[in-house]
Design a protein around this motif. Structure first.
Motif, PDB file in Angstrom:
ATOM      1  N   VAL A  33      13.394 -18.341  85.108  1.00 53.22           N
ATOM      2  CA  VAL A  33      12.792 -19.663  85.131  1.00 53.22           C
ATOM      3  C   VAL A  33      13.654 -20.835  85.200  1.00 53.22           C
ATOM      4  O   VAL A  33      13.370 -21.703  85.334  1.00 53.22           O
ATOM      5  N   GLY A  34      14.836 -20.603  84.609  1.00 52.13           N
ATOM      6  CA  GLY A  34      16.098 -21.791  84.699  1.00 52.13           C
ATOM      7  C   GLY A  34      16.731 -22.039  83.171  1.00 52.13           C
ATOM      8  O   GLY A  34      17.094 -23.113  83.108  1.00 52.13           O
ATOM      9  N   ILE A  67      12.487 -13.716  93.170  1.00 54.19           N
ATOM     10  CA  ILE A  67      13.917 -14.300  92.650  1.00 54.19           C
ATOM     11  C   ILE A  67      14.769 -13.220  93.001  1.00 54.19           C
ATOM     12  O   ILE A  67      15.621 -12.936  92.278  1.00 54.19           O
ATOM     13  N   ASP A 120       7.855 -21.544  85.929  1.00 57.96           N
ATOM     14  CA  ASP A 120       8.137 -21.327  87.317  1.00 57.96           C
ATOM     15  C   ASP A 120       6.855 -21.309  88.024  1.00 57.96           C
ATOM     16  O   ASP A 120       6.030 -20.301  87.762  1.00 57.96           O
ATOM     17  N   ARG A 122       5.892 -20.818  90.860  1.00 57.39           N
ATOM     18  CA  ARG A 122       5.882 -19.466  91.682  1.00 57.39           C
ATOM     19  C   ARG A 122       5.485 -18.276  91.042  1.00 57.39           C
ATOM     20  O   ARG A 122       4.867 -17.553  91.497  1.00 57.39           O
ATOM     21  N   ASN A 146       9.704 -26.438  85.846  1.00 51.20           N
ATOM     22  CA  ASN A 146      10.980 -26.325  86.604  1.00 51.20           C
ATOM     23  C   ASN A 146      10.834 -26.661  87.870  1.00 51.20           C
ATOM     24  O   ASN A 146      10.151 -25.718  88.575  1.00 51.20           O
ATOM     25  N   PHE A 148      11.733 -25.980  91.310  1.00 52.35           N
ATOM     26  CA  PHE A 148      12.798 -25.334  92.214  1.00 52.35           C
ATOM     27  C   PHE A 148      13.079 -25.913  93.563  1.00 52.35           C
ATOM     28  O   PHE A 148      12.065 -26.212  94.211  1.00 52.35           O
ATOM     29  N   HIS A 152       7.784 -29.892  93.375  1.00 50.30           N
ATOM     30  CA  HIS A 152       6.618 -29.911  92.581  1.00 50.30           C
ATOM     31  C   HIS A 152       5.550 -30.012  93.207  1.00 50.30           C
ATOM     32  O   HIS A 152       4.664 -30.923  93.424  1.00 50.30           O
TER      33      HIS A 152
END
Length: 210
Positions: A33-34, A67, A120, A122, A146, A148, A152
């Motif tokens: 997720v970052g 991912i 995330d 997604r 976050n 990506f 957003h």
């Protein structure tokens, strides 16, 4: 403690500058997720990372849905530090995201005053475990969504409803690649910790590591 930010230590000589308060913060969330990106973006020191390449041993174990381009993963923790003004230093601990490393969360949470849960949109299901972890332990947290690729697609209120969050849990749209964006999320968390301390609500340090 957060409620004493900026106050000189008892017994300090007149005019003495108090050492900054230090606060342990967790950066949590699902796999990919970052979290590592956020710690690296905002840290004022070279971050400590425990990333290892993804290998064939993780096939069928790590969920790479959405991912597929991910090539490395945190196997222990990320560590960074950021100063918020002259009175407060945050020590940031990024948690591993894969389920097989969740046993480490209890140890990492000891002494933590608050957390950021990265989401995330997604793959929102990947952050449910982190939200549940902090809710059960009554550790205050904020949610950072976050974006990506800088996008957003959903407003914060829609994400709050989708995650079944309480109305007083801050949800902020952010970009884990941008220092100022990450700093804003951390400041929102500090604001929540101060408000919590003033109202005498939920606590605090996670020395109940259940």
């Amino acid at each position: 403690m957060v409620s004493k930010i900026g106050r000189p230590a008892p017994g300090s000589p007149a005019g003495a500058v108090a050492a900054p308060d230090t606060v342990k913060i967790l950066i949590a969330g699902g796999f990919g997720v970052g979290k590592t990106t956020m710690v690296g973006s905002v840290s004022e020191i070279v971050p400590l990372r425990t990333e290892e390449p993804l290998t064939a041993a993780g096939l069928g174990v790590d969920d790479l849905d959405g991912i597929e381009e991910k090539r490395a993963t945190t196997v222990a923790l990320d560590f960074g530090r950021i100063s918020i003004g002259q009175d407060l230093v945050l020590y940031l601990f990024g948690t591993p995201g894969q389920q097989r490393f969740w046993f480490m969360w209890n140890d990492l949470a000891i002494g933590a005053l608050g957390a950021v849960v990265l989401v995330d949109v997604r793959r929102p299901r990947t952050s449910f475990a982190a939200i549940d972890f902090f809710e059960r332990r009554r550790i205050p947290f904020v949610v950072g969504v976050n974006g990506f690729h800088g996008r957003h697609p959903y407003p914060a209120d829609d994400i709050r409803d989708a995650l079944a969050l309480s109305a007083d849990t801050p949800v902020l749209l952010c970009d884990a690649r941008e220092r100022e964006s990450c700093r804003d999320v951390l400041i929102a968390l500090i604001d929540r910790l101060i408000a919590t301390a003033r109202t005498g609500g939920e606590h605090h340090a996670a020395d109940r590591s259940g």
